[in-house]
Design an enzyme around this catalytic site. Structure first.
Site, short mmCIF file in Angstrom:
data_model
loop_
_atom_site.label_atom_id
_atom_site.label_comp_id
_atom_site.label_asym_id
_atom_site.label_seq_id
_atom_site.Cartn_x
_atom_site.Cartn_y
_atom_site.Cartn_z
N ASP A 111 6.44 -2.66 0.12
CA ASP A 111 5.03 -2.96 -0.13
C ASP A 111 4.84 -3.10 -1.65
O ASP A 111 5.07 -4.17 -2.20
CB ASP A 111 4.20 -1.82 0.49
CG ASP A 111 2.70 -2.04 0.40
OD1 ASP A 111 2.29 -3.19 0.17
OD2 ASP A 111 1.94 -1.07 0.56
N PHE A 160 -2.18 -3.52 7.01
CA PHE A 160 -1.55 -2.24 7.30
C PHE A 160 -1.04 -2.26 8.74
O PHE A 160 -1.81 -2.44 9.68
CB PHE A 160 -2.52 -1.08 7.08
CG PHE A 160 -1.81 0.24 7.06
CD1 PHE A 160 -1.19 0.70 5.91
CD2 PHE A 160 -1.70 0.99 8.22
CE1 PHE A 160 -0.48 1.89 5.91
CE2 PHE A 160 -1.00 2.20 8.23
CZ PHE A 160 -0.40 2.64 7.07
N VAL A 161 0.28 -2.08 8.90
CA VAL A 161 0.88 -2.20 10.23
C VAL A 161 1.46 -0.86 10.71
O VAL A 161 1.81 -0.01 9.90
CB VAL A 161 1.99 -3.28 10.25
CG1 VAL A 161 1.39 -4.67 10.08
CG2 VAL A 161 3.05 -3.02 9.19
P1 IMP Z 1 5.95 0.96 -1.45
O1 IMP Z 1 6.49 2.13 -2.22
O2 IMP Z 1 4.54 0.64 -1.82
O3 IMP Z 1 6.84 -0.25 -1.43
O4 IMP Z 1 5.75 1.45 0.04
C1 IMP Z 1 6.75 1.77 0.87
C2 IMP Z 1 6.31 2.82 1.85
O5 IMP Z 1 4.91 2.80 2.11
C3 IMP Z 1 6.96 2.55 3.18
O6 IMP Z 1 8.19 3.22 3.28
C4 IMP Z 1 5.93 3.03 4.16
O7 IMP Z 1 6.17 4.40 4.47
C5 IMP Z 1 4.60 2.92 3.48
N1 IMP Z 1 3.86 1.69 3.90
C6 IMP Z 1 3.58 0.61 3.16
N2 IMP Z 1 2.89 -0.31 3.87
C7 IMP Z 1 2.74 0.23 5.11
C8 IMP Z 1 2.12 -0.26 6.32
O8 IMP Z 1 1.57 -1.37 6.42
N3 IMP Z 1 2.18 0.59 7.38
C9 IMP Z 1 2.78 1.81 7.35
N4 IMP Z 1 3.38 2.28 6.24
C10 IMP Z 1 3.36 1.50 5.12
#
Ligand code: IMP
Ligand code: MG
Length: 192
Positions: A111, A160-161
């Site tokens: 994300d 958000f999924v």
């Molecule tokens: P990042 O550090 O922002 O890249 O986010 C990674 C972490 O955020 C993932 O391992 C997920 O646990 C959580 N995450 C990000 N987007 C979503 C979503 O749409 N649904 C559920 N968890 C998410």
């Protein structure tokens, strides 16, 4: 959500399915083939970022025909909301010695990029022979850190999924597909 309802089915809380079960299964076969080819003749350490990657990793490693060791690391970046509330934090460390071996870090979703950017930096210090990353989902539009994964299951829009390991407040991980929750369930006050 009716937790005391015997007819409760978590799928009923889904507004829209983004990736169905059959599509996930088919893509996992392709990803597995890609990974087998990349690491042919090598010995791999797979590191699952849990809880989110649990189901993805369980299914994906059964597509791999290379020798591998499995370990996991627990990182927290979200509390029980759809917004990040803190910087990624390592809660549980791995046991494997990664020095001199090929390492593949697997997460559920890319994300902002903060989680994988931090985790790869941390594992790089253990001097692996190589370090790659694999994610089931990639939300291309939401990056705050310059980071791309080496293996990507599906690119999805910025929504958000939940499902197939991904949670909302630790719920819905058991769904066989990936989908978006009904809007009224995205912030229920009783869960916060
Ligand atoms: P990042 O550090 O922002 O890249 O986010 C990674 C972490 O955020 C993932 O391992 C997920 O646990 C959580 N995450 C990000 N987007 C979503 C979503 O749409 N649904 C559920 N968890 C998410
Ligand atoms: Mg999560």
């Amino acid at each position: 959500m009716q937790t005391n309802d015997p007819a409760y089915n978590p799928l009923d809380d889904i507004d829209k399915v983004l990736v169905d079960e059959a599509t996930i299964r088919a893509r996992l076969k392709e990803l597995g083939a890609e990974i087998n080819q990349t690491y042919e003749g090598r010995d791999l350490a797979v590191i699952a970022i849990i809880n989110g990657a649990i189901i993805f990793v369980a299914d994906l490693i059964r597509e791999l025909n290379i020798p591998l060791q499995l370990d996991s690391v627990r990182i927290s970046s979200y509390k029980d909301d759809t917004k990040p509330v803190q910087a990624p934090e390592v809660i549980d460390k791995i046991r494997l010695d990664l020095k001199g071996i090929d390492v593949l870090i697997i997460d559920d979703i890319l994300d902002s990029g903060a989680t994988l950017a931090n985790v790869t930096k941390m594992f790089q210090e253990m001097e692996p022979a190589s370090l790659r990353t694999c994610v089931l989902l990639d939300k291309k539009t939401t990056r705050s850190v310059d980071f791309e994964a080496d293996f990507v299951g599906f690119r999805i829009p910025d929504e958000f999924v939940v499902g197939y390991g991904l949670d909302f407040a630790e719920r819905y991980r058991q769904l066989p597909c990936i989908g978006v929750l009904r809007p009224e369930l995205q912030n229920p006050p009783e869960w916060s």
